[in-house]
Design a protein around this motif. Structure first.
Motif, PDB file in Angstrom:
ATOM      1  N   TYR A  77      23.789  42.247  49.550  1.00 14.19           N
ATOM      2  CA  TYR A  77      23.097  42.024  48.271  1.00 14.19           C
ATOM      3  C   TYR A  77      23.376  41.183  47.412  1.00 14.19           C
ATOM      4  CZ  TYR A  77      21.135  44.338  51.750  1.00 14.19           C
ATOM      5  OH  TYR A  77      20.344  45.212  53.108  1.00 14.19           O
ATOM      6  N   ILE A  78      22.536  39.828  46.887  1.00 15.10           N
ATOM      7  CA  ILE A  78      23.240  38.778  46.109  1.00 15.10           C
ATOM      8  C   ILE A  78      21.677  38.219  45.285  1.00 15.10           C
ATOM      9  CG2 ILE A  78      24.059  36.571  45.457  1.00 15.10           C
ATOM     10  CD1 ILE A  78      25.129  36.760  48.533  1.00 15.10           C
ATOM     11  N   GLY A  79      22.377  38.863  43.871  1.00 14.45           N
ATOM     12  CA  GLY A  79      21.496  38.842  42.876  1.00 14.45           C
ATOM     13  C   GLY A  79      21.728  37.611  42.376  1.00 14.45           C
ATOM     14  N   ILE A  80      20.914  36.181  41.794  1.00 12.30           N
ATOM     15  CA  ILE A  80      21.317  35.397  40.699  1.00 12.30           C
ATOM     16  C   ILE A  80      19.820  34.619  39.645  1.00 12.30           C
ATOM     17  CG2 ILE A  80      21.982  32.844  41.060  1.00 12.30           C
ATOM     18  CD1 ILE A  80      22.396  33.317  44.058  1.00 12.30           C
ATOM     19  N   ASP A  81      21.021  35.098  38.793  1.00 11.76           N
ATOM     20  CA  ASP A  81      19.928  34.718  37.625  1.00 11.76           C
ATOM     21  C   ASP A  81      20.100  33.274  37.745  1.00 11.76           C
ATOM     22  OD1 ASP A  81      18.800  36.212  35.203  1.00 11.76           O
ATOM     23  OD2 ASP A  81      20.168  34.505  34.364  1.00 11.76           O
ATOM     24  N   ILE A  82      19.120  32.494  37.643  1.00 12.47           N
ATOM     25  CA  ILE A  82      18.962  31.330  37.363  1.00 12.47           C
ATOM     26  C   ILE A  82      19.109  30.354  35.918  1.00 12.47           C
ATOM     27  CG2 ILE A  82      17.415  29.036  37.949  1.00 12.47           C
ATOM     28  CD1 ILE A  82      18.652  30.438  40.459  1.00 12.47           C
ATOM     29  N   GLY A  83      19.794  29.799  35.980  1.00 13.08           N
ATOM     30  CA  GLY A  83      19.601  29.620  34.155  1.00 13.08           C
ATOM     31  C   GLY A  83      19.634  27.746  34.602  1.00 13.08           C
ATOM     32  N   LYS A  84      19.706  26.685  33.516  1.00 20.66           N
ATOM     33  CA  LYS A  84      19.567  25.023  33.278  1.00 20.66           C
ATOM     34  C   LYS A  84      20.277  24.828  33.725  1.00 20.66           C
ATOM     35  CE  LYS A  84      18.145  21.169  30.798  1.00 20.66           C
ATOM     36  NZ  LYS A  84      17.747  20.855  29.447  1.00 20.66           N
ATOM     37  N   GLU A  85      22.588  25.456  32.696  1.00 30.41           N
ATOM     38  CA  GLU A  85      23.539  24.676  33.555  1.00 30.41           C
ATOM     39  C   GLU A  85      24.769  26.124  33.521  1.00 30.41           C
ATOM     40  OE1 GLU A  85      25.019  23.694  29.241  1.00 30.41           O
ATOM     41  OE2 GLU A  85      23.375  21.748  29.224  1.00 30.41           O
ATOM     42  N   ARG A  86      24.325  27.065  34.078  1.00 28.42           N
ATOM     43  CA  ARG A  86      25.440  27.697  34.757  1.00 28.42           C
ATOM     44  C   ARG A  86      23.930  29.182  34.837  1.00 28.42           C
ATOM     45  NH1 ARG A  86      29.478  32.025  31.415  1.00 28.42           N
ATOM     46  NH2 ARG A  86      27.098  33.136  30.716  1.00 28.42           N
ATOM     47  N   HIS A  87      24.586  29.648  36.278  1.00 32.45           N
ATOM     48  CA  HIS A  87      24.029  30.302  36.977  1.00 32.45           C
ATOM     49  C   HIS A  87      25.001  31.673  36.565  1.00 32.45           C
ATOM     50  CE1 HIS A  87      21.188  27.778  37.763  1.00 32.45           C
ATOM     51  NE2 HIS A  87      22.572  27.250  39.201  1.00 32.45           N
ATOM     52  N   VAL A  88      24.388  33.281  36.825  1.00 32.93           N
ATOM     53  CA  VAL A  88      25.031  34.457  37.192  1.00 32.93           C
ATOM     54  C   VAL A  88      24.801  35.648  38.616  1.00 32.93           C
ATOM     55  CG1 VAL A  88      25.673  36.550  36.057  1.00 32.93           C
ATOM     56  CG2 VAL A  88      25.622  34.453  34.971  1.00 32.93           C
ATOM     57  N   ALA A  89      25.582  35.354  39.254  1.00 29.97           N
ATOM     58  CA  ALA A  89      25.582  36.054  40.688  1.00 29.97           C
ATOM     59  C   ALA A  89      26.256  37.837  40.696  1.00 29.97           C
ATOM     60  CB  ALA A  89      26.023  35.871  42.038  1.00 29.97           C
ATOM     61  N   GLY A  90      25.651  38.730  41.229  1.00 31.24           N
ATOM     62  CA  GLY A  90      25.040  40.305  41.077  1.00 31.24           C
ATOM     63  C   GLY A  90      25.236  40.608  42.882  1.00 31.24           C
ATOM     64  N   PHE A  91      26.754  41.077  42.587  1.00 34.87           N
ATOM     65  CA  PHE A  91      26.688  41.780  44.236  1.00 34.87           C
ATOM     66  C   PHE A  91      26.891  42.876  44.401  1.00 34.87           C
ATOM     67  CE2 PHE A  91      28.810  38.378  43.181  1.00 34.87           C
ATOM     68  CZ  PHE A  91      28.828  36.876  44.062  1.00 34.87           C
ATOM     69  N   VAL A  92      25.457  43.635  45.543  1.00 35.68           N
ATOM     70  CA  VAL A  92      25.551  45.329  45.700  1.00 35.68           C
ATOM     71  C   VAL A  92      25.396  45.261  46.979  1.00 35.68           C
ATOM     72  CG1 VAL A  92      24.032  46.753  45.240  1.00 35.68           C
ATOM     73  CG2 VAL A  92      23.669  45.245  43.497  1.00 35.68           C
TER      74      VAL A  92
END
Length: 477
Positions: free
Chosen positions: A23-38
């Protein structure tokens, strides 16, 4: 990008079970995103979801490739699920990229962070991944529907084309209305008597006269032949009305300040040209929109219900894909036409319309129903019957009260019919073979609607009959 590659080289792959989901949660940004894995393995190793691994990647092709490479080290694509929040338009490219890899993508509304909690992109991404894990893997139900995750189904080809066109048309119409309001204000200041002859100061004939004769003095001194030439073939204003307009111009109480008039005339000239350009672009958009709606299956279904091409295009663009809505109630809620019940003991007990939903669709459905009940349709008959039985007669005003509630009732049934037809057509397309054209869509039939209203109900879907177990009498030996 070099730092991202360096981080990837130092990451030790964590092998998951073959049938285990990631399960992947992605925090959206304008120039960079961050993905978390559970996942279950990651949670057993790190004990808590806040300590699970994350990845920061750029909003670019290289960044998306880095995300894919990281996912491959954890699980195969067919076992992956991703969740993002609806934040503007920055997430659309990523969603399309993941869907091309056949990774299911889920959406949810932006959540309010609890007070006192530290805000980091890593925490937000892992929180999204944990939310997806809870609802999909553990089946945890949420009482607040804003916390519910829903799978993002790709829009139909017609919806993908119409979404941008409808939005652009909405913006152009809004800008054209602003120009018209300013032109009306200028007319009220320069020549307020003008609307006695031409009630709409922004109509084609009115704008032509105002453009050639911007002041009352210019209009009063013009010859009748010049006025007739500017009028053209318009039949709404005859020679006698032109002469009356000239008489009003000689007695006008509009501003006589020459300096003020010069500024208003310049502004009126520019606003008129801008309005003509906007109207030209709106007409071009409407021709393109109508062509798409006529050729689309969804457009043919909606138009068979008596809905116009522009209104049908707005509905198609708003829905995207009918598979995004599990039932007709969710579609009514999205359109802003679902009932809400407020009840608390015996002191509070009321039913009204929800304040949620998209505002353009709520307004559009009101216009659609208002148009249908004025014509000879089954919806008009339903409206008249409900008004007579549900709306009490007011002796003082001579009118029936509560007609807006009836419009809401008719709109709800209209959306239910719309959902049933579109859902049936989606199932027909899903069952069609890849190399064969799908059969013709099931259109709205007023005769079937009339029979349904009279009690002869015929469901669109064929119900599957369950096998009946018959108990045979026991025979004695």
């Amino acid at each position: 990008m070099k730092n991202t590659a360096k981080k990837l080289s130092n990451v030790q792959p964590i092998p998951l079970l073959k049938q285990e989901a990631l399960y992947i949660g992605i925090d959206i940004g304008k120039e960079r995103h961050v993905a978390g894995f559970v996942s279950l393995t990651l949670l057993e190793r790190h004990q808590r979801f806040e300590a699970c691994p994350t990845l920061a990647f750029e909003n670019s092709r290289e960044g998306f490739s880095a995300l894919v490479e990281r996912i491959r080290t954890l699980a195969p694509f067919e076992h992956c699920f991703a969740l993002v929040e609806k934040t503007g338009h920055y997430h659309k490219a990523l969603i399309q990229y993941l869907q091309e890899l056949d990774i299911p993508v889920y959406l949810m509304h932006v959540q309010e962070r609890p007070k006192g909690m530290m805000k980091t992109d890593k925490r937000d991404a892992l929180n999204l991944a944990n939310t997806l894990y809870n609802q999909l893997a553990l089946g945890i139900q949420v009482s607040d529907k804003t916390q519910l995750v829903r799978q993002a189904v790709p829009p139909t080809p017609a919806a993908a084309q119409l979404k941008g066109l409808i939005r652009h048309r909405y913006e152009l119409v809004h800008e054209a209305t602003q120009r018209k309001n300013k032109l009306t204000a200028i007319c009220d200041e320069v020549f307020p008597e003008f609307t006695r002859i031409l009630h709409d100061p922004n109509g084609p004939t009115a704008l032509a006269l105002r453009e050639h004769f911007p002041t009352p003095a210019a209009l009063a001194t013009a010859s009748l032949s010049a006025l007739k030439e500017v009028r053209g073939k318009a039949h709404n204003i005859g020679n006698d009305r032109l002469l009356e307009l000239q008489r009003l111009a000689t007695e006008s109480i509009g501003t006589k300040d020459i300096v003020r008039q010069r500024g208003l005339i310049l502004e009126q000239t520019q606003l008129t040209r801008e309005l003509h350009l906007l109207q030209e672009h709106i007409a071009q958009l409407e021709r393109e929109i109508t062509t798409i709606v006529v050729q689309a299956r969804e457009g043919r279904i909606l138009q068979s219900m008596g809905i116009g091409p522009i209104q049908a295009a707005t509905i198609i663009a708003a829905i995207g894909s009918i598979e995004n809505f599990p039932n007709a109630g969710s579609l009514k809620s999205y359109f802003g036409w679902s009932p809400t019940v407020i009840q608390s003991g015996s002191t509070v007990d009321s039913v009204g319309q929800t304040h949620k939903g998209t505002r353009p669709m709520k307004q559009m459905m009101f216009l659609i129903v208002s148009s249908l009940i004025k014509r000879d349709t089954e919806w008009a008959k339903l409206y008249e019957r409900l008004v007579k039985t549900r709306c009490p007669y007011d002796q003082r005003t001579g009118q029936r009260k509560g007609k807006l509630r009836i419009i809401g009732r008719v709109a709800g049934q209209l959306i239910e019919t719309m959902y049933a037809l579109l859902k049936t057509d989606a199932e027909i397309i899903g069952k069609a073979l890849p190399n064969e054209p799908p059969p013709e869509p099931v259109l709205y039939d007023p005769e079937k609607h009339r029979q349904h209203r009279e009690g002869h109900y015929q469901p669109l879907k064929v119900s599957v009959r369950r096998s009946v177990l018959t108990l045979l009498p026991h025979s004695s030996p």
